[in-house]
Design a protein around this motif. Structure first.
Motif, mmCIF file in Angstrom:
data_model
loop_
_atom_site.group_PDB
_atom_site.id
_atom_site.type_symbol
_atom_site.label_atom_id
_atom_site.label_comp_id
_atom_site.label_asym_id
_atom_site.label_seq_id
_atom_site.Cartn_x
_atom_site.Cartn_y
_atom_site.Cartn_z
ATOM 1 N N LYS A 137 -32.825 -31.558 23.634
ATOM 2 C CA LYS A 137 -34.165 -31.783 23.054
ATOM 3 C C LYS A 137 -34.834 -33.002 23.663
ATOM 4 C CE LYS A 137 -34.547 -29.151 19.011
ATOM 5 N NZ LYS A 137 -35.597 -28.140 19.086
ATOM 6 N N LEU A 138 -34.015 -33.998 24.019
ATOM 7 C CA LEU A 138 -34.583 -35.220 24.599
ATOM 8 C C LEU A 138 -34.763 -35.092 26.115
ATOM 9 C CD1 LEU A 138 -32.506 -37.917 22.640
ATOM 10 C CD2 LEU A 138 -34.752 -37.003 22.080
ATOM 11 N N GLY A 139 -34.410 -33.910 26.630
ATOM 12 C CA GLY A 139 -34.559 -33.684 28.065
ATOM 13 C C GLY A 139 -33.509 -34.396 28.901
ATOM 14 N N LEU A 140 -32.325 -34.596 28.299
ATOM 15 C CA LEU A 140 -31.282 -35.363 28.990
ATOM 16 C C LEU A 140 -30.025 -34.546 29.228
ATOM 17 C CD1 LEU A 140 -31.590 -38.550 26.768
ATOM 18 C CD2 LEU A 140 -32.265 -38.386 29.172
ATOM 19 N N LYS A 141 -29.305 -34.890 30.274
ATOM 20 C CA LYS A 141 -27.959 -34.346 30.461
ATOM 21 C C LYS A 141 -27.008 -35.213 29.650
ATOM 22 C CE LYS A 141 -28.472 -33.425 35.216
ATOM 23 N NZ LYS A 141 -28.152 -34.024 36.415
ATOM 24 N N VAL A 142 -25.835 -34.669 29.332
ATOM 25 C CA VAL A 142 -24.860 -35.471 28.580
ATOM 26 C C VAL A 142 -23.613 -35.708 29.394
ATOM 27 C CG1 VAL A 142 -23.665 -35.763 26.380
ATOM 28 C CG2 VAL A 142 -25.371 -33.952 26.622
ATOM 29 N N GLU A 143 -23.135 -36.932 29.290
ATOM 30 C CA GLU A 143 -21.805 -37.225 29.791
ATOM 31 C C GLU A 143 -20.980 -37.544 28.545
ATOM 32 O OE1 GLU A 143 -21.832 -40.305 32.834
ATOM 33 O OE2 GLU A 143 -19.907 -40.968 32.020
ATOM 34 N N TRP A 144 -20.026 -36.661 28.226
ATOM 35 C CA TRP A 144 -19.188 -36.890 27.044
ATOM 36 C C TRP A 144 -18.026 -37.794 27.389
ATOM 37 C CZ3 TRP A 144 -20.169 -35.834 22.086
ATOM 38 C CH2 TRP A 144 -21.192 -34.927 21.805
ATOM 39 N N PHE A 158 -10.543 -30.189 21.773
ATOM 40 C CA PHE A 158 -10.439 -29.545 23.078
ATOM 41 C C PHE A 158 -9.925 -28.124 22.930
ATOM 42 C CE2 PHE A 158 -10.762 -33.878 24.540
ATOM 43 C CZ PHE A 158 -11.453 -33.744 25.742
ATOM 44 N N GLU A 159 -10.601 -27.219 23.634
ATOM 45 C CA GLU A 159 -10.109 -25.863 23.767
ATOM 46 C C GLU A 159 -9.657 -25.774 25.211
ATOM 47 O OE1 GLU A 159 -12.473 -22.987 20.803
ATOM 48 O OE2 GLU A 159 -13.061 -22.855 22.911
ATOM 49 N N GLY A 160 -8.365 -25.959 25.438
ATOM 50 C CA GLY A 160 -7.906 -26.129 26.813
ATOM 51 C C GLY A 160 -8.518 -27.411 27.360
ATOM 52 N N GLU A 161 -9.254 -27.277 28.451
ATOM 53 C CA GLU A 161 -9.871 -28.445 29.099
ATOM 54 C C GLU A 161 -11.239 -28.767 28.520
ATOM 55 O OE1 GLU A 161 -8.584 -29.612 32.932
ATOM 56 O OE2 GLU A 161 -7.284 -29.672 31.162
ATOM 57 N N LYS A 162 -11.751 -27.840 27.691
ATOM 58 C CA LYS A 162 -13.147 -27.930 27.301
ATOM 59 C C LYS A 162 -13.328 -28.640 25.955
ATOM 60 C CE LYS A 162 -17.205 -25.005 26.753
ATOM 61 N NZ LYS A 162 -17.469 -24.729 25.344
ATOM 62 N N LEU A 163 -14.128 -29.700 25.980
ATOM 63 C CA LEU A 163 -14.479 -30.393 24.748
ATOM 64 C C LEU A 163 -15.487 -29.540 23.992
ATOM 65 C CD1 LEU A 163 -14.312 -33.046 23.065
ATOM 66 C CD2 LEU A 163 -16.277 -33.850 24.382
ATOM 67 N N THR A 164 -15.208 -29.288 22.715
ATOM 68 C CA THR A 164 -16.110 -28.422 21.948
ATOM 69 C C THR A 164 -16.123 -28.862 20.480
ATOM 70 O OG1 THR A 164 -16.598 -26.095 21.476
ATOM 71 C CG2 THR A 164 -14.283 -26.706 21.503
ATOM 72 N N GLY A 165 -16.817 -28.103 19.639
ATOM 73 C CA GLY A 165 -16.864 -28.417 18.212
ATOM 74 C C GLY A 165 -18.286 -28.660 17.733
ATOM 75 N N PHE A 166 -18.405 -28.791 16.420
ATOM 76 C CA PHE A 166 -19.719 -28.993 15.804
ATOM 77 C C PHE A 166 -20.415 -30.243 16.334
ATOM 78 C CE2 PHE A 166 -22.286 -31.009 12.511
ATOM 79 C CZ PHE A 166 -23.214 -30.019 12.262
ATOM 80 N N ASP A 167 -19.692 -31.373 16.337
ATOM 81 C CA ASP A 167 -20.293 -32.632 16.808
ATOM 82 C C ASP A 167 -20.752 -32.509 18.255
ATOM 83 O OD1 ASP A 167 -19.798 -33.958 14.414
ATOM 84 O OD2 ASP A 167 -17.874 -34.779 15.082
ATOM 85 N N VAL A 168 -19.946 -31.807 19.047
ATOM 86 C CA VAL A 168 -20.221 -31.697 20.478
ATOM 87 C C VAL A 168 -21.437 -30.807 20.719
ATOM 88 C CG1 VAL A 168 -19.245 -30.970 22.697
ATOM 89 C CG2 VAL A 168 -17.795 -32.116 21.003
ATOM 90 N N ASP A 169 -21.493 -29.673 20.030
ATOM 91 C CA ASP A 169 -22.653 -28.788 20.201
ATOM 92 C C ASP A 169 -23.926 -29.452 19.686
ATOM 93 O OD1 ASP A 169 -20.883 -27.006 21.205
ATOM 94 O OD2 ASP A 169 -21.329 -25.380 19.798
ATOM 95 N N LEU A 170 -23.797 -30.151 18.553
ATOM 96 C CA LEU A 170 -24.990 -30.804 18.003
ATOM 97 C C LEU A 170 -25.458 -31.937 18.924
ATOM 98 C CD1 LEU A 170 -26.744 -30.497 15.375
ATOM 99 C CD2 LEU A 170 -25.565 -32.525 14.547
ATOM 100 N N GLY A 171 -24.516 -32.739 19.374
ATOM 101 C CA GLY A 171 -24.851 -33.831 20.291
ATOM 102 C C GLY A 171 -25.484 -33.312 21.577
ATOM 103 N N SER A 172 -24.919 -32.224 22.104
ATOM 104 C CA SER A 172 -25.466 -31.655 23.336
ATOM 105 C C SER A 172 -26.864 -31.092 23.096
ATOM 106 C CB SER A 172 -24.543 -30.548 23.867
ATOM 107 O OG SER A 172 -23.310 -31.104 24.237
ATOM 108 N N ALA A 173 -27.073 -30.484 21.925
ATOM 109 C CA ALA A 173 -28.391 -29.935 21.598
ATOM 110 C C ALA A 173 -29.420 -31.054 21.429
ATOM 111 C CB ALA A 173 -28.318 -29.081 20.333
ATOM 112 N N VAL A 174 -29.006 -32.170 20.854
ATOM 113 C CA VAL A 174 -29.900 -33.326 20.719
ATOM 114 C C VAL A 174 -30.310 -33.807 22.104
ATOM 115 C CG1 VAL A 174 -29.949 -35.792 20.112
ATOM 116 C CG2 VAL A 174 -29.110 -34.132 18.451
ATOM 117 N N ALA A 175 -29.328 -33.926 22.984
ATOM 118 C CA ALA A 175 -29.615 -34.387 24.350
ATOM 119 C C ALA A 175 -30.602 -33.449 25.032
ATOM 120 C CB ALA A 175 -28.318 -34.472 25.148
#
Ligand code: ARG
Length: 253
Positions: free
Chosen positions: A66-73, A47-64
């Protein structure tokens, strides 16, 4: 009366019991994929303050994407992550899990999305090699492959476990432990962030390939995620995210 109560209870339980794992079609129908991570392991997921971030998070969001999906972390303690898949609380776990035969009994993994290793970390002048671990206090995070591995190292004085990897690091910094065993990339980042702590990254205990985890048998989802990661490895998307967090490309060779 008794049986009426039981029936009422059964009804309530059925209503709150989660359905089986959602396959790709079901997820697409809702438009949102649920991805779980820990949120306490910089720079992979934090977390950067309130925001979830990082390599796993950016990669996971990018995968979503690509699949045309929104993400709920979803974030929860590391040692509860894989279990939650079985209870269908979320669809994927992206949290730097080493692919091991033991874990493969419980979950399915994507093709490896990171190649890293378990580093022996001490303060300057401290342990560097496996042999150096003899007589030392070693701190590791619970639920990790580091804990399993360090238990097999002969001569270790004591293994201290911590719910969070950052706590294991803090205990090394404050001198309550002699050694921290963790991901080598996490250790590199920690050493860079806190030069005053004079962290020394020694040998690797072993190398490790990380996989995103799925409920066993959710092949439609796993195959789609694998394809999305393959695309990003080819189109520069993976490289960009990796270099942002690690200043290097951490893909498996
Ligand atoms: N790679 C290690 C394992 O597979 C530790 C991963 C730690 N990741 C985390 N998000 N805390 O067990």
């Amino acid at each position: 009366m008794k049986s009426a109560l039981w029936m009422a209870l059964a009804l309530v339980l059925t209503a709150i019991a989660p359905a089986g794992a959602r396959d790709l079609a079901e997820i697409k129908a809702t438009g949102t994929i649920r991805i779980a991570t820990e949120g306490a392991t910089p720079p992979f997921n934090y977390f950067e303050g309130e925001k979830l971030t990082g390599f796993d998070v950016d990669l996971g969001s990018a995968v979503a994407e690509k699949l045309g999906l929104k993400v709920e972390w979803v974030t929860l303690a590391f040692d509860g992550l894989l279990v939650g898949l079985d209870h269908d609380r979320y669809d994927i776990v992206v949290a730097g899990h080493g692919i091991t035969p033991e874990r493969q009994k419980a979950v399915d993994f994507s093709t490896p999305y990171v190649c890293s290793g378990a580093a022996i970390v001490a303060k300057e002048g401290g342990a560097r090699t496996v042999a150096d671990l003899a007589g030392k206090m070693v701190g590791v995070q619970v639920g990790t492959t580091y804990l399993t591995a360090v238990r097999d190292v002969p001569g270790v004085k004591e293994v201290k476990t911590f719910p969070k990897d950052t706590d294991a690091l803090q205990n090394l910094v404050s001198g309550r432990t002699d050694v921290w065993i963790s991901d080598k990339l996490t250790a590199l980042t920690a050493a860079e962030k806190a030069p005053d702590a004079k962290l020394q990254i020694g040998d690797l205990l072993y190398e490790e390939r990380y996989g995103m985890a799925f409920k066993k048998g959710n092949d439609t989802l796993r195959d789609a995620v694998d394809a999305a990661v393959r695309d990003m490895l080819a189109d520069g998307g993976y490289k960009r995210i990796s270099e942002h967090y690690f200043k290097q490309d951490i893909r498996c060779p």
